[in-house]
Write an enzyme that holds these catalytic residues in place. Structure first.
Site, mmCIF file in Angstrom:
data_model
loop_
_atom_site.group_PDB
_atom_site.id
_atom_site.type_symbol
_atom_site.label_atom_id
_atom_site.label_comp_id
_atom_site.label_asym_id
_atom_site.label_seq_id
_atom_site.Cartn_x
_atom_site.Cartn_y
_atom_site.Cartn_z
ATOM 1 N N ASP A 164 0.840 -1.199 0.000
ATOM 2 C CA ASP A 164 0.000 0.000 0.000
ATOM 3 C C ASP A 164 0.878 1.254 0.000
ATOM 4 O OD1 ASP A 164 -2.293 1.519 0.112
ATOM 5 O OD2 ASP A 164 -2.529 1.347 2.281
ATOM 6 N N GLU A 213 2.618 5.045 -4.069
ATOM 7 C CA GLU A 213 2.620 5.962 -5.238
ATOM 8 C C GLU A 213 3.960 6.697 -5.363
ATOM 9 O OE1 GLU A 213 0.160 5.751 -2.903
ATOM 10 O OE2 GLU A 213 -0.961 4.395 -4.212
ATOM 11 N N ASP A 235 -9.050 3.784 -2.320
ATOM 12 C CA ASP A 235 -10.033 4.205 -1.316
ATOM 13 C C ASP A 235 -11.295 4.764 -1.955
ATOM 14 O OD1 ASP A 235 -8.055 3.413 0.355
ATOM 15 O OD2 ASP A 235 -7.464 5.432 0.990
HETATM 16 C C1 GLC Z 1 -4.814 3.302 2.745
HETATM 17 C C2 GLC Z 1 -5.311 2.090 1.939
HETATM 18 C C3 GLC Z 1 -6.388 1.385 2.718
HETATM 19 C C4 GLC Z 1 -5.855 0.985 4.076
HETATM 20 C C5 GLC Z 1 -5.322 2.191 4.830
HETATM 21 C C6 GLC Z 1 -4.632 1.804 6.122
HETATM 22 O O1 GLC Z 1 -5.816 4.243 2.845
HETATM 23 O O2 GLC Z 1 -5.754 2.467 0.674
HETATM 24 O O3 GLC Z 1 -6.859 0.273 2.004
HETATM 25 O O4 GLC Z 1 -6.845 0.358 4.819
HETATM 26 O O5 GLC Z 1 -4.385 2.888 4.032
HETATM 27 O O6 GLC Z 1 -3.557 0.966 5.900
#
Ligand code: GLC
Length: 767
Positions: free
Chosen positions: A387, A390, A458
């Site tokens: 995650d 980017e 998200d």
């Molecule tokens: C980011 C991710 C999400 C995750 C959050 C906490 O917003 O896109 O899926 O739950 O981080 O890790």
């Protein structure tokens, strides 16, 4: 700022397999990769060693060209490239001479300082599909987009840019098709006739070369096959990753994780995967576990395994600045983090606070990162969620001077997430031995399908997001991705019970079926919506498990040909204007045979477009003639799903997880159609790489209405199917069916179903 337009040709030379053309402004190089793929690179600062993150093929060795006073013409069996000399312009035609795509004569390729742009002529009826994860309509005509991988938290349904970069589109006009992949990782721009005078479309980037691959095959399917030949295809995914996945930010302790998993078993709702989001870590330090809340990871995973659950854990790139923390110390000691040109390490805030960022563009860093996963693989984690790659850097734009590998950030930002996913995939593959790792990434660039699944980030708990999510899944499919998820139910906000139920029913037909929600939202698990809704959700998840043999065979297709599981109707019905109608643009084929019409949670009938073919409603077997729209009932219990006449769909009985064998019966469903059809059924152990050594079970199942016969070819591969028996189930066959007869042996009179041994030899059944 200076604008320069590509001028006249000064020289043309062939050197090995490349044609080199010089003008005063730049050097252009042309390669033929395949009869249907030509690459053009136009550069002001020629770098002969221009490696690509995306492309895994090399150009062909030979090609033919002719040169006259006005032009250079390259011809393959599929494509003709006419390169005009004064000025230098690139124009593509079919081998027979029909126009596919031409440079705008006036501006062609041009620069503003380092920015490079290509203006191309727009056809009156031209449509565009592709670009992967983008908002907007299926037909991108009239829209413009930016690629700059972004942590798009709380994004709306029109937001751009989002998390991923797939600079590949397909153009459609005059009944012709072409594709164009602009392989450039700088911030890039696409304008499909949005801001110009309706005469031009254009694409460009803040820097780098005008480096593109032109695809000339005359079908969307073949162009996608060519694009995934060039950039790679997915491996077979672990079968368990195709089951139902339950996620939340976060299940806060081992006890809670186990409790949720156990509840699935108690409620008899099938599921395979549960996730640990960031809170399993000690202060969000990657590759650690919180000693209080997750004191015994191995113990937890053993207990999960005993009830057939797998655990997926999240990792982010940001490494907390904290002397004494292993990854921080090692990264500093070995210089693994991104720095400024003076060697000072770059710092940004993300979840753990102040962080450094691994330089995934370096092989030694990728190896180190990959090896660090022992903290997760030793207790037997098999799935790795990447995650924030980017990369996210809260409250700031990463300064342009920060270096990743040999490059400055703006040059390669769009490939950072892909390189992280690559490091994760390569490392965990080494650590897991012969087992397939499951990797999921938020940021991506073309070619990411070789390493990882993706999800669309998200989203929010609104109908419009559900529909957009489906369009993004369909669009990502055009650009090589097949294992794709959206946060079912919506990440931010609380869905109404109706939306939850509806979205879950669409999840059955989402390649990766994952329910996920943000911290602070209502709990989302299937039993949180009242008994009646739970029953609907359960039934839909059961249907997903019934369909897994079909879904797995669908992923085999992705692995072999690049055809995604979720397919916009524009792939198979390219010349049917209706599929681009905004009313119908969210509809898709799930695999070869299932048409799905997403419906908002507030609507209980839906205007569905059935393309020219015959269709059966899955829930009733009611038959419809296509080439028209129908008003379909769409109660929350029954999403409009249609089966194409002639379809062959393997199913199995309801199991609680992919680890269960079930009743050992492979159910082959055939829906009557007037035309012959076949289906490639594929099975393997779902877990290891043994399939690469021939340990798989594959056979072609054919339906021939002319011969009144359904046949199973001899099995290819050494794998022994987990199904001992095959049950043939017929739908829509006429009442005068004489009964089913295995050729020369048993006959079951008057029956629409027949069960027989899963023999490896050819089986023929007459009806
Ligand atoms: C980011 C991710 C999400 C995750 C959050 C906490 O917003 O896109 O899926 O739950 O981080 O890790």
């Amino acid at each position: 700022m200076q604008t320069e337009i590509l001028g006249n040709i000064k020289s043309v030379n062939k050197r090995g397999n490349v044609l080199i053309i010089k003008t005063n402004e730049a050097v252009a190089r042309i390669w033929v990769y395949d009869n249907s793929i030509i690459r053009i690179n136009v550069s002001k600062s020629l770098d002969e060693n221009d490696t690509s993150f995306a492309v895994i093929q090399n150009p062909a060795n030979r090609f033919d060209y002719t040169e006259s006073a006005d032009e250079v013409v390259l011809t393959t069996s599929v494509l003709k490239l006419r390169v005009s000399k004064s000025p230098l312009r690139f124009n593509f035609y079919t081998a027979g001479g029909k126009v596919l795509s031409e440079d705008d004569e006036r501006f062609g390729i041009n620069w503003q300082d380092e920015r490079v742009i290509n203006y191309r002529k727009l056809h009156l009826d031209e449509k565009f599909i592709g670009l992967g994860e983008k908002t907007g309509n299926l037909n991108r005509r009239g829209s413009s987009y930016v690629n700059w991988n972004t942590d798009a938290a709380l994004h709306g349904v029109d937001a751009d840019p989002l998390y991923k970069t797939f600079p590949f589109f397909i153009g459609l006009h005059s009944g012709l098709t072409y594709g164009l992949f602009f392989d450039n990782t700088h911030k890039s721009y696409f304008d499909f006739g949005a801001t110009t005078d309706e005469q031009m479309s254009w694409f460009g980037a803040d820097g780098g070369d005008m480096n593109y691959y032109f695809f000339g095959a005359q079908s969307v399917t073949k162009i996608m096959e060519d694009y995934t030949w060039l950039t790679g295809r997915m491996e077979m995914p672990p079968l368990w990753s195709l089951g139902y996945q339950q996620c939340r930010w976060s299940y806060m302790s081992a006890a809670e994780v186990l409790d949720i998993a156990e509840n699935f078993r108690k409620e008899k709702i099938p599921a395979d995967v549960i996730y640990c989001d960031i809170d399993y870590m000690d202060e969000f330090k990657i590759f650690t576990w919180n000693k209080e809340t997750f004191p015994d990871p191995k113990g937890l995973i053993d207990k999960l395994k005993a009830i057939n659950f797998r655990l997926v854990t999240i990792v982010d790139p940001g490494i907390k600045i904290e002397p004494g923390y292993k990854q921080y110390d090692e990264g500093v000691a070995n210089g693994y983090f991104a720095t400024y040109p003076n060697g000072k390490k770059y710092v940004a805030n993300v979840w753990p606070g102040r962080c450094h960022f691994p330089d995934f563009f370096r092989e030694d860093v990728r190896e180190w990162w990959g090896a660090s996963f022992t903290a997760l693989t030793e207790p037997c984690v098999e799935g790795f969620w990447n995650d924030m790659n980017e990369p996210a850097a809260w409250g700031q734009n990463i300064p342009w001077m920060v270096k990743f590998g040999e490059h400055y950030m703006p040059e390669v930002r769009n490939a950072y997430g892909m390189q992280m996913a690559r490091a994760t995939y390569e490392g965990t593959k080494r650590l897991l031995g012969n087992k397939r790792p499951f990797v999921l990434t938020r940021a991506a660039y073309s070619g990411t399908q070789r390493y990882s699944a993706v999800w669309t980030g998200d989203n929010s708990a609104y109908d419009a997001h559900m529909l957009l999510g489906q369009r993004m899944v369909n669009s990502l499919g055009i650009t090589g991705m097949s294992l794709i998820g959206v946060d079912i139910g919506g990440f931010t906000g609380d869905p109404t019970p109706a939306l939850m139920v509806r979205w879950n029913s669409l999840g059955v037909y989402t390649p990766m079926f994952r329910n996920h929600a943000m911290q602070g939202t209502k709990m989302r698990e299937p039993w949180c919506w009242g008994k009646e809704n739970e029953a609907i959700i359960k039934k839909d998840i059961e249907l997903r498990y019934r369909l897994l043999p079909y879904i797995y065979s669908g992923f085999y297709q992705s692995h072999k040909t690049g055809m995604p599981l979720s397919r916009t109707l524009a792939i198979n019905y390219t010349n049917d204007e209706n599929v681009f109608d905004v009313k119908y643009q969210n509809q898709f084929l799930f695999g070869d045979a299932i048409l799905v019409a997403p419906v908002e949670s507030t609507k209980f009938i839906e205007d569905v477009y059935l393309p020219a073919d015959e269709w059966y409603r899955l829930s009733t077997d009611e038959k419809f003639t296509g080439g028209r729209s129908i008003i379909a009932d769409a109660p929350l219990t029954d999403l409009p799903v249609f089966i194409k006449a002639g379809a062959i769909i393997p199913m199995q009985n309801i199991i609680q997880s992919t680890n269960e064998k079930g009743d050992g019966i492979l159910e082959i469903n055939v829906w009557y159609g007037n035309e012959a059809n076949s289906f490639v059924y594929y099975e393997d152990d779902g877990l290891t790489y043994d399939y690469e050594k021939g340990d798989y079970y594959k056979r072609v199942i054919s339906f021939d209405p002319g011969k009144r016969m359904i046949s199973f070819s001899e099995v290819e591969g050494s794998f022994v199917s987990k199904y001992d028996k095959i049950k043939l189930v017929l739908h829509g066959f006429t009442t005068n069916t004489r009964g089913l007869k295995i050729k020369g042996t048993m006959k079951v009179s008057g029956s629409q179903a027949l069960t027989f041994a899963n023999d490896r030899l050819m089986i023929k059944i007459e009806y």
